[in-house]
Design an enzyme around this catalytic site. Structure first.
Site, PDB file in Angstrom:
ATOM      1  N   LYS A 195     -25.535   4.360  14.167  1.00 24.77           N
ATOM      2  CA  LYS A 195     -26.321   4.651  13.378  1.00 24.77           C
ATOM      3  C   LYS A 195     -27.442   5.468  13.390  1.00 24.77           C
ATOM      4  O   LYS A 195     -27.796   6.425  12.876  1.00 24.77           O
ATOM      5  CB  LYS A 195     -26.481   3.325  12.596  1.00 24.77           C
ATOM      6  CG  LYS A 195     -27.584   3.308  11.607  1.00 24.77           C
ATOM      7  CD  LYS A 195     -28.099   1.952  11.182  1.00 24.77           C
ATOM      8  CE  LYS A 195     -28.976   1.278  12.374  1.00 24.77           C
ATOM      9  NZ  LYS A 195     -29.637   0.227  12.338  1.00 24.77           N
ATOM     10  N   THR A 196     -28.116   4.999  14.318  1.00 21.37           N
ATOM     11  CA  THR A 196     -29.551   5.580  14.868  1.00 21.37           C
ATOM     12  C   THR A 196     -29.369   6.929  15.168  1.00 21.37           C
ATOM     13  O   THR A 196     -30.187   7.816  14.922  1.00 21.37           O
ATOM     14  CB  THR A 196     -30.134   4.787  16.114  1.00 21.37           C
ATOM     15  OG1 THR A 196     -30.002   3.402  15.631  1.00 21.37           O
ATOM     16  CG2 THR A 196     -31.581   5.290  16.196  1.00 21.37           C
ATOM     17  N   ASP A 199     -33.787   3.333   7.356  1.00 12.93           N
ATOM     18  CA  ASP A 199     -32.942   2.388   8.110  1.00 12.93           C
ATOM     19  C   ASP A 199     -32.879   1.107   7.605  1.00 12.93           C
ATOM     20  O   ASP A 199     -33.711   0.642   6.877  1.00 12.93           O
ATOM     21  CB  ASP A 199     -33.515   2.796   9.513  1.00 12.93           C
ATOM     22  CG  ASP A 199     -32.380   2.167  10.529  1.00 12.93           C
ATOM     23  OD1 ASP A 199     -31.346   2.114  10.324  1.00 12.93           O
ATOM     24  OD2 ASP A 199     -32.959   1.718  11.674  1.00 12.93           O
ATOM     25  N   GLU A 200     -31.795   0.410   8.085  1.00 16.45           N
ATOM     26  CA  GLU A 200     -31.494  -0.769   7.552  1.00 16.45           C
ATOM     27  C   GLU A 200     -31.749  -1.095   6.003  1.00 16.45           C
ATOM     28  O   GLU A 200     -32.481  -2.052   5.558  1.00 16.45           O
ATOM     29  CB  GLU A 200     -32.692  -1.942   8.336  1.00 16.45           C
ATOM     30  CG  GLU A 200     -32.361  -1.683   9.599  1.00 16.45           C
ATOM     31  CD  GLU A 200     -31.198  -2.067  10.316  1.00 16.45           C
ATOM     32  OE1 GLU A 200     -30.190  -2.756   9.771  1.00 16.45           O
ATOM     33  OE2 GLU A 200     -31.101  -2.490  11.593  1.00 16.45           O
ATOM     34  N   GLN A 239     -24.113  -6.578   7.307  1.00 17.38           N
ATOM     35  CA  GLN A 239     -25.197  -6.989   8.309  1.00 17.38           C
ATOM     36  C   GLN A 239     -26.663  -7.808   7.389  1.00 17.38           C
ATOM     37  O   GLN A 239     -27.520  -7.510   8.212  1.00 17.38           O
ATOM     38  CB  GLN A 239     -25.653  -6.161   9.372  1.00 17.38           C
ATOM     39  CG  GLN A 239     -24.367  -5.737  10.328  1.00 17.38           C
ATOM     40  CD  GLN A 239     -24.848  -4.916  11.503  1.00 17.38           C
ATOM     41  OE1 GLN A 239     -25.448  -5.487  12.253  1.00 17.38           O
ATOM     42  NE2 GLN A 239     -24.248  -3.685  11.480  1.00 17.38           N
ATOM     43  N   ARG A 256     -22.105  -8.191  18.504  1.00 21.65           N
ATOM     44  CA  ARG A 256     -22.764  -7.670  19.629  1.00 21.65           C
ATOM     45  C   ARG A 256     -22.226  -7.538  20.676  1.00 21.65           C
ATOM     46  O   ARG A 256     -22.828  -6.795  21.955  1.00 21.65           O
ATOM     47  CB  ARG A 256     -23.781  -8.826  19.716  1.00 21.65           C
ATOM     48  CG  ARG A 256     -24.958  -9.196  18.777  1.00 21.65           C
ATOM     49  CD  ARG A 256     -25.588  -7.949  17.984  1.00 21.65           C
ATOM     50  NE  ARG A 256     -24.918  -7.443  17.066  1.00 21.65           N
ATOM     51  CZ  ARG A 256     -24.994  -6.277  16.409  1.00 21.65           C
ATOM     52  NH1 ARG A 256     -25.973  -5.508  16.967  1.00 21.65           N
ATOM     53  NH2 ARG A 256     -24.339  -6.135  15.550  1.00 21.65           N
TER      54      ARG A 256
END
Length: 797
Positions: free
Chosen positions: A38-39, A222-223, A261, A651
DNA sequence: ATTCAGGCAGTTTTT
DNA sequence: CTGCCTGAAT
């Protein structure tokens, strides 16, 4: 491929990533699964926009939630392109709001030197207010008021906007109103205010709004699933959606998020913003990033299957090219103590296999669980690091120093006056302070001014204090930041005070560290991008000749139009001190001690979001703990718990370990817990149970309601098996619960209650007349019942 | 001004 | 069982 000569930026991207990066300049929603790069997509998108000449750096705004994310974005971007990131607005919501308000402080009705209250400061401001106005702190605990006020602001509501239905709310709104007046008087803003005030300036000030709408051609978030109402409304000010009735802004919003998330509903996050965005902005480009580059397929399958139990998802399934990898190992421990010991043993094994300790993480639902784990690690001599706790700028001694510094900038900051008026102790007792507060209230001025007025009686302690501040302010004129801080630390007597304290060495060290922090702030940040009001030309001047693009291909003309200047040309810039204070408030610093060592990582699942490890241990997977009992009252709560579990699972790269304990010491009492229902939602063939079935609980909480895995009838092992009690060096040994009435209840037992109907016992706590049972009723949710009172009849299965 | 005892609550948290 | 806060006592 879109181009004959694909940009080197796109090399190595999968088709979905490349498609996202090269989308046309229109609104888009990117559903980015965990570990899907994503980043990388976000930063490459920015680089691509710049490199293809579609926009100059000044036309980009990129918003994140954390400073860490913002920093990473800038780092990666500069690695990709030799671009001057300063021309861009990359930062956190609050950082950008601060930047905006510094530039528009007049329009916002704020002093140029406004200070920022962190959560602690906000609470003490509220406590002070309540005392002053005789608010009954039994009926209105300050914490609750803080929650109320922050909640209102997150929803964009001023006191007048709040719908009042009852007296309690009416009073709360009154206090909210008083709080606002107090903040305004003192020239301080809390975190929510940073957002709300910026939003209002944009909303009410057409030239300013139009200016920014024209300036930012591309807005990236983002997010996005973590945005609250206000943050979404704020974004809409920069890019009016087509239906809002405002003229179209012609820019493009690129929102990246993952509904699976979303774990911050409890602090106002609204996943619904994703759907609203698609609808309101008539989003035509939605791209799912489902290729996972992180985990082996056993881990990924577990995550997919678990999250499949949630309804109302936008729908996404992760896939990987990595092999199956190791199975997910599951361990049922007799006690939390044994659970911790098992984790340590497994970690030692991994270490022997060559895994770095820093690649192993223990995740838990609540902070209280870290203690057992720490003890076990300590006893085993294994280095560990606990995340969470106080950060650097939140430490008391640092806050004291900052209070002095703030008073140099803004003497009307009463919060700061109260913090240090008698610290170090200088003979100003509570009643002197009260008198001073009375004077200030009577004349409607700040404590500082009240004190200056009374100083007629020279020689009073308060007079000395005010004089001290004045001297410090005078002496520090023209000094560098480092010199200012050193002088304040010295003259205030803080360092001296802690030097004399028995346990004060750490605090003295921290104060010295503050000088270092200031120095490095000045060095690397050049006073900090976020903190400084930018030179006027950057905000107000036409952007066509934006010079910040050395190294870019400038052959194509930029599309930016000249902008009307709306930023007042006062030439104001923030002093280094003011910039540093802002930095301290917006970036509270690291919360990890001794970062250097190769240490095992301990943290809550929330804190683990965005991180990844080779090996992840998820502990305390028990009904009531994870999912947490307080979250289980409604379906939304349970689904958020499940997303939390999903975050935890994803994770892990190579190894995933799940553990639960039959008994756990909580609040000083032994609790008997059922294993988490989440076990029943994982694919059997990806798991490897390390506990033989006979030694396991027969049922898990969700099991009997349907879809339970099968060990039913294996006979629920009593949790108080003597064998392991002897092993555990914990005294006194927990006793089997002996409820009154002689009813034989145990966890897992089906029961009937006259009023609540049928349910199942989740846990039993205490013994004798105090014994309580936690029962999950089919129709009435989870309740705690005193066994001496409630009539519970066991029901045969 | 400092210290000590007693009461009470006790998910998750970034800015 | 903690840790935090408050109020009273030295």
């Amino acid at each position: 491929m879109l181009f004959e000569d694909p940009s080197p930026l796109l090399v190595g991207l999968n088709p979905e990533q490349a498609a996202a990066v090269t989308l046309p300049a229109e609104h888009a929603l990117i559903l980015a699964g965990a570990g899907s790069g994503k980043t990388r997509v976000l930063t490459t998108r920015i680089a691509w926009l710049l490199q293809s000449g579609q926009v100059s750096p000044g036309g980009i705004m990129a918003v994140t939630f954390t400073n860490k994310a913002a920093k990473e974005m800038m780092t990666r971007l500069t690695a990709m392109l030799p671009v001057n990131v300063r021309g861009m607005w990359i930062g956190t919501f609050h950082g950008l709001c601060n930047r905006f308000l510094r530039a528009h402080h007049q329009a916002a009705g704020l002093p140029a030197t406004f200070q920022i209250l962190d959560t602690q400061d906000q609470l003490s401001a509220i406590k002070r207010l309540c005392k002053q106005h005789n608010v009954d702190d039994e009926r209105f605990p300050p914490k609750q008021l803080q929650w109320f006020i922050s909640g209102c602001k997150e929803d964009g509501q001023r006191p007048r906007d709040v719908v009042v239905r009852d007296d309690e709310t009416r009073r709360k709104v009154e206090i909210y109103q008083l709080y606002e007046e107090q903040c305004q008087r003192e020239g301080v803003v809390d975190f929510g205010e940073l957002m709300l005030r910026s939003y209002e300036v944009l909303r009410d000030n057409d030239p300013v709004r139009v200016h920014y709408q024209r300036r930012f051609r591309h807005i990236l978030i983002d997010e996005f699933q973590d945005t609250n109402r206000l943050q979404y409304a704020w974004l809409k000010m920069f890019s009016a959606p087509p239906l809002e009735g405002l003229p179209p802004s012609g820019n493009a919003v690129f929102a990246v998020g993952d509904d699976d998330q979303s774990i911050y509903a409890f602090r106002g996050a609204r996943v619904g913003n994703m759907a609203d965005f698609v609808r309101e902005f008539q989003v035509r480009h939605q791209i799912k990033l489902e290729q996972n580059y992180r985990s082996c397929s056993n881990i990924l399958n577990a995550a997919n299957e678990l999250i499949g139990h949630n309804s109302r998802r936008l729908g996404k399934n992760l896939r990987t090219d990595a092999g199956a990898g190791e199975p997910v190992r599951v361990y049922e421990a007799p006690s939390d103590f044994d659970e911790a010991r098992w984790v340590v043993d497994e970690m030692k094994q991994l270490e022997r296999e060559g895994m770095a300790r820093s690649e192993m993480a223990v995740l838990y639902r609540s902070n209280a669980q870290s203690r057992v784990m720490e003890t076990a690690l300590f006893n085993a001599g294994m280095p560990y690091r606990v995340y969470g706790g106080l950060r650097f700028f939140e430490r008391a001694e640092i806050k004291h120093a900052l209070a002095y510094l703030r008073l140099l900038e803004n003497p009307h900051d009463d919060n700061s006056v109260l913090r240090v008026v008698n610290f170090p102790p200088r003979g100003i007792g509570a009643r002197s302070v009260e008198q001073l507060q009375d004077v200030a209230r009577a004349s409607g001025c700040s404590l500082h001014d009240a004190a200056s007025g009374v100083t007629g009686r020279a020689g009073t302690a308060i007079g000395h204090f005010v004089a001290l501040l004045d001297v410090m302010r005078e002496k520090t004129q023209g000094m560098t930041l480092k010199e200012i801080i050193e002088l304040v630390l010295d003259r205030s007597g803080l360092v001296e005070h802690f030097r004399q304290e028995r346990e004060g060495e750490d605090r003295v060290e921290n104060l010295e560290e503050l000088v270092n922090a200031a120095e490095s702030f000045v060095m690397q940040e050049g006073f900090g991008r976020d903190a400084v009001a930018l030179p006027v030309d950057e905000l107000g001047a036409p952007l066509t000749q934006s010079p910040a693009s050395q190294g870019l291909d400038m052959s194509q003309p930029l599309v930016d139009e000249p902008l009307p200047a709306v930023v007042p040309d006062t030439g104001e810039t923030l002093s280094p001190l003011a910039a540093f204070l802002t930095h301290a408030a917006l970036e509270s610093g690291d919360n990890q001690a001794q970062a250097g060592q190769d240490a095992v990582q301990l943290m809550t699942v929330h804190a683990a979001k965005g991180l990844e490890f080779h090996a992840v241990f998820i502990t305390g997977l028990e009904e009531g703990l994870f999912p947490h009992e307080n979250a289980m009252s409604d379906r939304d709560g349970l689904e958020e718990e499940r997303r939390l579990m999903y975050v935890a699972i994803t994770r892990a790269r190579q190894r995933l370990y799940l553990a639960h304990a039959q008994t756990r010491l909580l609040h000083g009492q032994t609790r008997y817990n059922l294993r988490s229902r989440f076990f029943d939602e994982l694919p059997e063939d990806a798991l490897k149970w390390l506990t033989p079935p006979q030694a396991r609980q027969g049922l898990s909480a969700g099991g009997w309601q349907g879809g339970g895995r099968g060990a039913a009838g294996a006979g629920a092992q009593p949790a108080w098996t003597p064998g392991w009690l002897a092993a555990a060096d914990r005294a006194p040994a927990p006793k089997a619960p002996e409820p009154d009435r002689g009813v034989d209840l145990r966890a897992g037992q089906k029961v009937f209650h006259n009023k609540f109907g049928e349910g199942k016992v989740l846990a039993i706590e205490g013994a004798g007349p105090d014994a309580r049972a936690q029962v999950s009723f089919n129709r009435h949710g989870v309740k705690w019942l005193a066994l001496s009172v409630a009539k519970l009849t066991p029901v045969d299965a």
